[in-house]
Design an enzyme around this catalytic site. Structure first.
Site, short mmCIF file in Angstrom:
data_model
loop_
_atom_site.label_atom_id
_atom_site.label_comp_id
_atom_site.label_asym_id
_atom_site.label_seq_id
_atom_site.Cartn_x
_atom_site.Cartn_y
_atom_site.Cartn_z
N GLY A 97 7.71 -3.10 -4.00
CA GLY A 97 8.95 -3.60 -4.57
C GLY A 97 9.72 -2.56 -5.38
O GLY A 97 10.89 -2.77 -5.70
N ASP A 133 0.27 -23.88 11.90
CA ASP A 133 -1.13 -24.29 11.98
C ASP A 133 -2.02 -23.12 12.38
O ASP A 133 -2.93 -23.26 13.20
CB ASP A 133 -1.27 -25.43 12.99
CG ASP A 133 -2.56 -26.23 12.79
OD1 ASP A 133 -3.24 -26.01 11.77
OD2 ASP A 133 -2.89 -27.06 13.66
N ASN A 193 0.82 -1.22 0.00
CA ASN A 193 0.00 0.00 0.00
C ASN A 193 0.85 1.27 0.00
O ASN A 193 0.71 2.13 0.87
CB ASN A 193 -0.93 0.00 1.22
CG ASN A 193 -1.76 -1.25 1.30
OD1 ASN A 193 -2.27 -1.73 0.29
ND2 ASN A 193 -1.89 -1.80 2.49
N LYS A 213 3.63 -24.63 37.02
CA LYS A 213 3.35 -25.49 38.16
C LYS A 213 3.18 -26.94 37.71
O LYS A 213 2.64 -27.21 36.64
CB LYS A 213 2.09 -25.01 38.87
CG LYS A 213 1.72 -25.84 40.09
CD LYS A 213 0.49 -25.27 40.78
CE LYS A 213 0.11 -26.14 41.99
NZ LYS A 213 -1.05 -25.60 42.71
N TYR A 216 3.54 8.28 -1.59
CA TYR A 216 4.61 9.21 -1.24
C TYR A 216 4.39 9.79 0.16
O TYR A 216 5.33 9.99 0.92
CB TYR A 216 4.68 10.34 -2.27
CG TYR A 216 5.32 9.94 -3.59
CD1 TYR A 216 6.63 9.47 -3.62
CD2 TYR A 216 4.62 10.04 -4.79
CE1 TYR A 216 7.21 9.10 -4.83
CE2 TYR A 216 5.20 9.67 -6.00
CZ TYR A 216 6.51 9.21 -6.01
OH TYR A 216 7.09 8.84 -7.20
N PHE A 217 3.14 10.05 0.48
CA PHE A 217 2.82 10.63 1.78
C PHE A 217 3.23 9.68 2.92
O PHE A 217 3.83 10.09 3.91
CB PHE A 217 1.32 10.93 1.87
CG PHE A 217 0.89 11.61 3.13
CD1 PHE A 217 0.93 12.99 3.25
CD2 PHE A 217 0.47 10.88 4.24
CE1 PHE A 217 0.55 13.62 4.42
CE2 PHE A 217 0.09 11.49 5.41
CZ PHE A 217 0.13 12.88 5.50
N LEU A 267 2.76 3.91 -7.97
CA LEU A 267 3.67 3.24 -7.04
C LEU A 267 3.21 1.81 -6.78
O LEU A 267 2.03 1.56 -6.55
CB LEU A 267 3.73 4.01 -5.72
CG LEU A 267 4.29 5.43 -5.78
CD1 LEU A 267 4.30 6.06 -4.40
CD2 LEU A 267 5.70 5.44 -6.38
N PHE A 305 8.09 -5.71 28.37
CA PHE A 305 9.07 -6.23 27.41
C PHE A 305 10.38 -6.58 28.12
O PHE A 305 11.00 -7.61 27.86
CB PHE A 305 9.34 -5.19 26.33
CG PHE A 305 10.48 -5.54 25.40
CD1 PHE A 305 10.28 -6.43 24.35
CD2 PHE A 305 11.74 -5.01 25.60
CE1 PHE A 305 11.33 -6.76 23.52
CE2 PHE A 305 12.79 -5.35 24.78
CZ PHE A 305 12.58 -6.23 23.72
#
Length: 634
Positions: A164, A460, A130, A331, A133-134, A161, A288
Site C-alpha cells: 500500500g 463457494d 511481499n 451435447k 525494491y529488487f 516496505l 486464448f
C-alpha cells in the site's frame, strides 16, 4: 554585455566538447542486481543513465513487455505515467486495446535531468504484497528502473516496505548527445533486455548499424554479453514503429553459474528451456484466441435463464429451444445413453452422493454424470458460456421427468480435499505440484472475475469443489451459487441464508451479504493454507475450534518466523520443502485473508505472486543440477 556573450559562447563550446568526449552511455552489466552500489566517485551505470546529452530534456521511448495485470493501453500508460493517446498511436492501437501476453509495447515518456546527474522519466507505484525494491525494479518494471535508484528516490529502508505504500520510481532513459545528434540520431529508445538477446540481433531487429548500438552503450565488442533485467539504448533516426515480436516468459536465471563460464551443455539446457517456453507460449496464445472467439460467439446467445415448470417438474419448450442453440458446444444426451453409461446408476459407478462415473462413446470416453432435481438453470446457463482449462467443462446434459443430468469431464483424482487426505505418494511430496495446483485455482478465478460477460463471483470456493485430473491439474467445479460480481446484498437475517462452507466465507459476506470478487480471494487464501499444511481450514486448539490461519498469522513477524512456519508444513513436503518458499506462500495466503476486503489483493496480483514463487522454486530445483554438471566438467 560583450563579456556576457563571450562567456556564453565559451560555455556552449565546453558543453559541445563534453558531449563529444562522452558520446555514449555505459552499459550496466549485471552490477544492477546487487542493490549495493554507490556513485561516490561519479555517476554510475548501476543507477540511471548519465546526464551527458545535448538537451536536458527530450521525448524518448521505453519498451515494456505486456504481462498481466499490465497488458492494455490504459494499465501500461498508468503504470509508466505515459500519455495513453500517444501510447496507443505509436503502437497502432486504440485506447481499448488489450495486448497479447509477451508483446513488446513502445511507451513514450518525457525524459529529463534538470535536478541531478542522471536522466530519468518519473512515475509512481503502489506496492503490492511481499514488496522489495529488487522486485519492483526487475519484476514489475522489467529492469526499466534499478534497485539502487529506487532506494535513493524513496525514504523507506529495504526492510520497511509495506503493502500500500507509494514509491517514486525513476525510469531509465536518455537524450541524444551532440555526437549522436550530428550523426542523425533523433531519439534514444530504452530497450529492456530479455533472454536470448545479443547485440547483433537487437541491431537487426531495430534496423540500425551494429556500430551505432556499440557506440551508444559503450560496448567494447560486438560479442559482449547482455544480461536480462538490464537495458540498452537504441539510437533511432526517426520515431519508433510498433513492435510485433511476441516473446515467451523468461526462464529463471541459474544460480551459481557465471554467464561467461557456463559450459556448452549448460547452454544447450538453457536454449532447450527457452525454446520449450516459446513453443508453450505460442500454444497458449492460440488457445486464448480460440477461447476468445468462442466467448464472443456465445455472447450472442439468448440470456434468458432456464425455467422449470413447478407444476409437473418438466422443462418448458423455451428450455428446449435454448438447448438447441448451444448444441454446437454441449451435447444433448438421451436418458438411455445416460443409463447405459452409468450401468443404470450402479453403486459401483457412484463417485460421491449423486455423482456417477459413466462410460460413453462405445467405451472410449469416461465422463462424470451429476443427477439433479429442481432448477439447474444457474449452473447450466453459466457453464455454457465459459471455456477455460481451470474451470470444469460441461460436456452435455439430459432431461428426464423431474431430473436433469449434467455430464462433465471426468477428474481422475477427485477433490483436492480427498487428495490431501490420501496416503503419501511421490505426487504428495512434490512442492512444485502444490504450487501448480494453487496457480490453477487462481487462473480459473481470474477468468471468472475478468473474462466472462458478465463477470462472476464463484461464492463457494473450497477444497471439496476443486477437482484434480490425472495429471493433478486443478479445475474449479460447482457453480450453483455463482453470482454476478457487482451484485451486493445488504439485508436478511445473519447466517440463515448464507451459502457455502463457513470456514471459507469472507466476513463481509457473513455479516452483510456483500458479494464481490474479494470473497473468492478470501476463500482462495484458506485453500492455499490447506495446500501448504495439508490440514482442514478449521482445527482444534486447546479443545476448541479455531481457524487455521489465526494460529499461523500469530507467527508472522516474530523472530525465526521461517522456522516456526515450517512446523505447520504438510509432513509429506518436508523432504522437498524450501522454507523461504513456504514462508512466501503463507504470507500470500494471509494477505488474501485480511478482514477488510479492500486490503486484500485482487486475483491478478495473486496470480502474479504465484508465478514469481513458482519461478523461484524452479530456479532452486534447477540450480543444483547445473552446478553439479559444471563441477563434473571441471
Amino acid at each position: 554585455m560583450n563579456q556576457v556573450v563571450f562567456n556564453l559562447i565559451l560555455f556552449t563550446l565546453s558543453m559541445l566538447h563534453s558531449s563529444k568526449t562522452k558520446a555514449q552511455q555505459n552499459y550496466s552489466g549485471n552490477s544492477i542486481l546487487s542493490c549495493k552500489n554507490n556513485d561516490d566517485a561519479g555517476p554510475s551505470s548501476a543507477f540511471l543513465y548519465t546526464c551527458n546529452g545535448l538537451n536536458k530534456s527530450c521525448m524518448t521511448y521505453l519498451t515494456f513487455k505486456s504481462v498481466l495485470p499490465y497488458n492494455s493501453v490504459s494499465t501500461i500508460s498508468s503504470l509508466i505515467s505515459s500519455n495513453p493517446n500517444e501510447l496507443a498511436r505509436i503502437n497502432g492501437a486504440t485506447l481499448l486495446t488489450v495486448f497479447p501476453s509477451g508483446k513488446d509495447v513502445i511507451v513514450p515518456v518525457n525524459c529529463s535531468c534538470l535536478t541531478n546527474d542522471y536522466y530519468k522519466a518519473e512515475t509512481k507505484y503502489i506496492l503490492g504484497p511481499n514488496p522489495t525494491y529488487f522486485i519492483v525494479a526487475n519484476d514489475t518494471f522489467q529492469g526499466l528502473s534499478t534497485c539502487d535508484s529506487l532506494m535513493r528516490a524513496n525514504p523507506y529502508g529495504e526492510l520497511d516496505l509495506l503493502r500500500g505504500m507509494e514509491l517514486n520510481v525513476p525510469l531509465r532513459c536518455a537524450c541524444p548527445t551532440y555526437h549522436q545528434k550530428t550523426n542523425g540520431t533523433k531519439y534514444l529508445l530504452t530497450y529492456s533486455v530479455t533472454w536470448g538477446d545479443n547485440i547483433s540481433n537487437i541491431a537487426t531487429r531495430f534496423n540500425i548499424p551494429v556500430g551505432n548500438l556499440i557506440d551508444a552503450n559503450g560496448f567494447s565488442t560486438q560479442t559482449e554479453l547482455l544480461f536480462p533485467f538490464t537495458t540498452v539504448l537504441i539510437p533511432l533516426a526517426s520515431e519508433p514503429v510498433s513492435l510485433t515480436t511476441i516473446v515467451a516468459n523468461d526462464p529463471p536465471t541459474p544460480l551459481g553459474c557465471s554467464f561467461k563460464k557456463c559450459k556448452s551443455n549448460t547452454k544447450v539446457l538453457l536454449i532447450a528451456l527457452t525454446t520449450s517456453l516459446l513453443v508453450l507460449c505460442v500454444f497458449l496464445f492460440v488457445l486464448f484466441l480460440i477461447r476468445f472467439l468462442l466467448r464472443k460467439r456465445s455472447a450472442r446467445f439468448v440470456k434468458r435463464c432456464l425455467e422449470v415448470n413447478n407444476k409437473n417438474g418438466v422443462f418448458s419448450e423455451e428450455i428446449r429451444e435454448e438447448i438447441a442453440i448451444i448444441e454446437h458446444l454441449s451435447k444433448v444426451y438421451s436418458f438411455e445413453e445416460i443409463k447405459e453409461a452409468t450401468e443404470n446408476f450402479s453403486s459401483k459407478n457412484r463417485i460421491k452422493d449423486s455423482l456417477f462415473r459413466g462410460i460413453f462413446n462405445n467405451g472410449k470416453e469416461v465422463l462424470a454424470v451429476k443427477r439433479m432435481r429442481g432448477d439447474a438453470s444457474k449452473e447450466v446457463n453459466l457453464l455454457k458460456r465459459i471455456n477455460h482449462f481451470n474451470l470444469i467443462k460441461l460436456q452435455g446434459y439430459c432431461e428426464n421427468d423431474a431430473c436433469i443430468y449434467l455430464v462433465y469431464e471426468y477428474m481422475e483424482n477427485g477433490s483436492l480435499r480427498e487428495w490431501l487426505c490420501k496416503d503419501n505418494s511421490i505426487e504428495h511430496q512434490s512442492w512444485a505440484k502444490r504450487i501448480q495446483i494453487a496457480l490453477d485455482i487462481a487462473n480459473g478465478l481470474q477468468y471468472l472475475h475478468n473474462f466472462t460477460e458478465p463477470c462472476y463471483v464463484h461464492k463457494d470456493i473450497n477444497s471439496e469443489n476443486i477437482l484434480l485430473n490425472k495429471d493433478l491439474r486443478a479445475k474449479i467445479a460447482k457453480f450453483a451459487h455463482a453470482e454476478e460480481s457487482k451484485r451486493m446484498i445488504t439485508s436478511g437475517s445473519p447466517a440463515s441464508h448464507v451459502v457455502g462452507f463457513m470456514g471459507y466465507l469472507a466476513p463481509e459476506y457473513v455479516e452483510a451479504r456483500i458479494v464481490s470478487t474479494k470473497m473468492d480471494v478470501y476463500a482462495f487464501g484458506v485453500v492455499l493454507l490447506e495446500l501448504i499444511t495439508g490440514n482442514d481450514s478449521i482445527t482444534l486448539q486447546d479443545g476448541r475450534e479455531v481457524m487455521l490461519y489465526e494460529i499461523i498469522q500469530n507467527i508472522i513477524g516474530q523472530e525465526n518466523e521461517e522456522e516456526k512456519v515450517s512446523l505447520f508444513i504438510d509432513p509429506c513436503l518436508i523432504e522437498s520443502c524450501r522454507k523461504a518458499c513456504a514462508l512466501q506462500l503463507v504470507k500470500l495466503s494471509l494477505a488474501c485473508l485480511i478482514q477488510e476486503p479492500d486490503s486484500r489483493p485482487n486475483i491478478e496480483e495473486v496470480v502474479s505472486s504465484l508465478l514469481k514463487i513458482q519461478a523461484n522454486d524452479m530456479q532452486q530445483r534447477i540450480s543444483p543440477s547445473i552446478n553439479k554438471s559444471l563441477s563434473l566438467e571441471r
